[in-house]
Design a protein around this motif. Structure first.
Motif, short mmCIF file in Angstrom:
data_model
loop_
_atom_site.label_atom_id
_atom_site.label_comp_id
_atom_site.label_asym_id
_atom_site.label_seq_id
_atom_site.Cartn_x
_atom_site.Cartn_y
_atom_site.Cartn_z
N ALA A 297 0.84 -1.21 0.00
CA ALA A 297 0.00 0.00 0.00
C ALA A 297 0.87 1.25 0.00
O ALA A 297 0.55 2.24 -0.66
CB ALA A 297 -0.93 -0.01 1.21
N VAL A 298 2.00 1.20 0.73
CA VAL A 298 2.92 2.35 0.76
C VAL A 298 3.45 2.59 -0.66
O VAL A 298 3.43 3.72 -1.16
CB VAL A 298 4.10 2.11 1.73
N ALA A 299 3.91 1.51 -1.31
CA ALA A 299 4.49 1.65 -2.65
C ALA A 299 3.44 2.19 -3.64
O ALA A 299 3.74 3.08 -4.45
CB ALA A 299 5.02 0.31 -3.13
N ARG A 300 2.23 1.69 -3.55
CA ARG A 300 1.18 2.17 -4.47
C ARG A 300 0.83 3.63 -4.19
O ARG A 300 0.64 4.42 -5.12
CB ARG A 300 -0.08 1.30 -4.34
N ALA A 301 0.79 3.99 -2.92
CA ALA A 301 0.47 5.38 -2.56
C ALA A 301 1.58 6.33 -3.01
O ALA A 301 1.31 7.42 -3.53
CB ALA A 301 0.24 5.49 -1.05
N VAL A 302 2.83 5.90 -2.84
CA VAL A 302 3.96 6.71 -3.27
C VAL A 302 3.91 6.88 -4.79
O VAL A 302 4.07 7.98 -5.33
CB VAL A 302 5.30 6.05 -2.82
N ASP A 303 3.64 5.78 -5.48
CA ASP A 303 3.58 5.79 -6.95
C ASP A 303 2.49 6.75 -7.43
O ASP A 303 2.66 7.49 -8.40
CB ASP A 303 3.30 4.36 -7.42
N MET A 304 1.40 6.77 -6.70
CA MET A 304 0.27 7.62 -7.06
C MET A 304 0.60 9.10 -6.86
O MET A 304 0.25 9.95 -7.66
CB MET A 304 -0.90 7.23 -6.13
N LEU A 305 1.33 9.38 -5.78
CA LEU A 305 1.53 10.75 -5.33
C LEU A 305 2.75 11.45 -5.92
O LEU A 305 2.78 12.67 -6.04
CB LEU A 305 1.65 10.72 -3.79
N LEU A 306 3.76 10.67 -6.28
CA LEU A 306 5.02 11.28 -6.75
C LEU A 306 4.93 11.76 -8.19
O LEU A 306 4.36 11.09 -9.05
CB LEU A 306 6.15 10.24 -6.71
N LYS A 307 5.56 12.90 -8.45
CA LYS A 307 5.72 13.36 -9.83
C LYS A 307 6.54 12.33 -10.60
O LYS A 307 7.29 11.57 -9.97
CB LYS A 307 6.48 14.69 -9.85
N PRO A 308 6.47 12.29 -11.93
CA PRO A 308 7.23 11.28 -12.68
C PRO A 308 8.72 11.25 -12.30
O PRO A 308 9.32 10.19 -12.19
CB PRO A 308 7.05 11.69 -14.14
N SER A 309 9.29 12.43 -12.06
CA SER A 309 10.72 12.44 -11.71
C SER A 309 10.93 12.62 -10.20
O SER A 309 12.03 12.92 -9.76
CB SER A 309 11.40 13.58 -12.46
N ARG B 294 10.91 -2.63 -6.59
CA ARG B 294 10.99 -3.04 -8.00
C ARG B 294 9.67 -3.62 -8.50
O ARG B 294 9.36 -3.56 -9.69
CB ARG B 294 12.14 -4.04 -8.21
N ARG B 295 8.89 -4.18 -7.57
CA ARG B 295 7.57 -4.70 -7.95
C ARG B 295 6.66 -3.59 -8.49
O ARG B 295 5.64 -3.86 -9.09
CB ARG B 295 6.88 -5.30 -6.73
N TYR B 296 7.01 -2.34 -8.16
CA TYR B 296 6.16 -1.21 -8.55
C TYR B 296 6.88 -0.27 -9.51
O TYR B 296 6.58 0.93 -9.56
CB TYR B 296 5.67 -0.48 -7.29
N GLY B 297 7.85 -0.80 -10.24
CA GLY B 297 8.54 0.00 -11.26
C GLY B 297 9.50 1.02 -10.68
O GLY B 297 9.95 1.94 -11.36
N MET B 298 9.83 0.86 -9.39
CA MET B 298 10.78 1.79 -8.76
C MET B 298 12.01 1.00 -8.33
O MET B 298 12.02 -0.23 -8.41
CB MET B 298 10.14 2.46 -7.55
N ALA B 299 13.04 1.69 -7.88
CA ALA B 299 14.24 1.00 -7.41
C ALA B 299 14.98 1.89 -6.43
O ALA B 299 14.79 3.11 -6.40
CB ALA B 299 15.14 0.67 -8.59
N VAL B 300 15.84 1.27 -5.62
CA VAL B 300 16.73 2.04 -4.74
C VAL B 300 17.83 2.59 -5.65
O VAL B 300 18.55 1.82 -6.28
CB VAL B 300 17.34 1.14 -3.64
#
Ligand code: DWN
Ligand code: SAH
Ligand code: ZN
Length: 407
Positions: A178-190, A230-236
């Motif tokens: 839920a955190v990852a999805r919420a971050v993905d929703m809220l963050l600008k593309p960059s 990485r499951r949500y298209g992001m990475a460290v």
């Protein structure tokens, strides 16, 4: 059988502490009889390497209108968060009218340094009493848990965020998806998501088993955080070790291919492999060291009591709930615990019911030993307790090993 909250893998139990109370639930004698206990057990996921609690307490039972921890009470943490804010400003908040969201802003210890520069901000803080302190400082804060519903509401009201930050909070949230999805929703593309939490590598290295308690659902490593996002298209994309809270790691997360990967990420991931953070055997040895540490601390305290010494606990930390309950240290061995937090004073420690008193009580009648529950603030505490040491008082610590600190 417990399953990994991240990947559904079957967890292998690392250690079971038995029935434990809520670490920040300081109580009055009338509440002793109805005290809540739960089974504190840590598991390792052999598939995604996430170390986590096997059962967790409902967040509403931990974060409410009487949350006891106030971030601003340590000088060191104030300095740390000022530097954190300055770093974020200089690196990531240089665009026109940026917007920052802080998850778990507590009393505003970090956000105040962004607000003072008139940076658009929102603190998300579900514990009503601490959220109120942030608002009293003139900060913009919302008293809610960070999740997808809130992310949607924030998006509607303020637009997307350039930066989402969080300190010592992501490891507290059971639903990381839920955190990852919420971050993905809220963050600008960059946009970037920067957060820090106690680091598994340091917890294992220092046998800091007292970091294990109800609020800390996850014991994070770079490998486990990276595989999660990485499951949500992001990475460290970057990591930076921090010395606070006994050794933390700051993770910078971005959408893949938007930011260049720092070489530090792979370098430190290799280090994690070399210390075996991906292997169950490492945690079996960790458990054995924890058991040994308990024996040694119990022996040291038993010996001091037999010699008629007075022992006082220093800092009613959340971590001390695990140590006192796991090592069966009650008021018969520890007279009281001194703590600077007004809301903890006059109450009793969870589970073992040791009285909590103000620091003045410590100074008024120095004990022979101070058991350093706030070992992560050692420098700050030793700095201000020189008189205790001068008069022959000694600090006992148990991290990284049970010992008496010499002057
Ligand atoms: O992750 C968390 C971290 C950020 O804070 C939360 N889950 C809860 C909390 O953990 P903790 O309670 O273990 O944090 P501290 O910072 O180790 O707590 C220090 C305690 O000691 C506070 O109650 C304040 C007290 N203290 C004191 O009495 N005299 C601290 C200092 C520095 C002092 O000089
Ligand atoms: N960031 C501060 C506070 C850490 S204590 C610091 O580093 O000192 C953890 C804080 O996270 C508490 O104030 C708690 O109320 C808050 N918190 C817990 N779950 C949360 C969630 N789901 N969303 C936002 N904040 C949360
Ligand atoms: Zn897993």
């Amino acid at each position: 059988m417990s399953l990994c909250r991240v990947c559904d893998g079957e967890l292998k139990t690392v250690i079971s502490f038995g029935q434990m109370p809520v670490a920040n639930a300081f109580l009055t004698p009338s509440e002793f009889a109805s005290e809540y206990f739960f089974d504190l057990k840590v598991g390792f996921c052999p598939i995604c390497c996430m170390v986590q609690l096997q059962k967790c307490v409902a967040p509403e039972k931990l974060f409410h209108n009487k949350y006891a921890y106030l971030s601003s009470l340590s000088l060191r943490m104030n300095q740390h968060f000022r530097a954190f804010a300055e770093d974020m400003k200089a690196r990531y908040l240089t665009s026109h009218n940026p917007f920052v969201v802080e998850i778990g802003c507590n009393d505003g210890v970090m956000l105040q340094h962004l607000a003072s520069d008139r940076i658009r901000h929102l603190g998300v803080e579900p514990s009503r009493n601490v959220a109120a302190l942030a608002k009293d400082k003139g900060l913009n804060a919302v008293c809610r848990f960070f999740d997808e519903t809130l992310a949607k509401d924030i998006l509607k009201k303020y637009g997307s965020a350039d930066l989402i930050v969080g300190a010592n909070v992501i490891c507290h949230i059971p639903d990381l998806h839920a955190v990852a999805r919420a971050v993905d929703m809220l963050l600008k593309p960059s946009g970037l998501f920067v957060f820090e939490d106690p680091y598994l590598g340091e917890i294992v290295k220092k046998t800091a088993y007292d970091q294990i308690y109800d609020e800390h659902v996850y014991y994070l490593s770079i490998a486990s955080v990276d595989s999660m996002f990485r499951r949500y298209g992001m990475a460290v994309v970057d990591v930076e070790p921090q010395s606070v809270h006994g050794g933390s790691m700051r993770y910078t997360i971005a959408r893949r291919q938007t930011v260049e990967l720092s070489p530090k990420v792979d370098e430190k991931k290799r280090l994690e492999e070399s210390i075996g953070l991906h292997k169950y055997e490492t945690f079996v040895r960790f458990r054995m060291r924890i058991e040994k540490s308990r024996e040694q601390l119990q022996e040291l305290i038993r010996d001091a009591k037999l010699r008629g010494k007075r022992i006082v606990g220093y800092g009613a930390t959340s971590k001390s709930a695990t140590v006192t309950n796991y090592c069966s240290l009650g008021p018969d061995s520890i007279d009281f615990v001194c703590d600077t937090t007004p809301a903890k004073q006059g109450k009793y420690s969870p589970g073992m019911h040791i009285p909590i008193k103000p620091n003045e009580d410590f100074v008024k009648d120095y004990p022979d030993f101070a058991l350093l529950f706030a070992w992560n603030h050692k420098e700050e505490i030793l700095g201000k307790e020189q008189e205790f040491l001068k008069r022959g008082g000694q600090f006992i610590t148990y991290v990284p090993s049970v010992s008496i600190l010499s002057r």
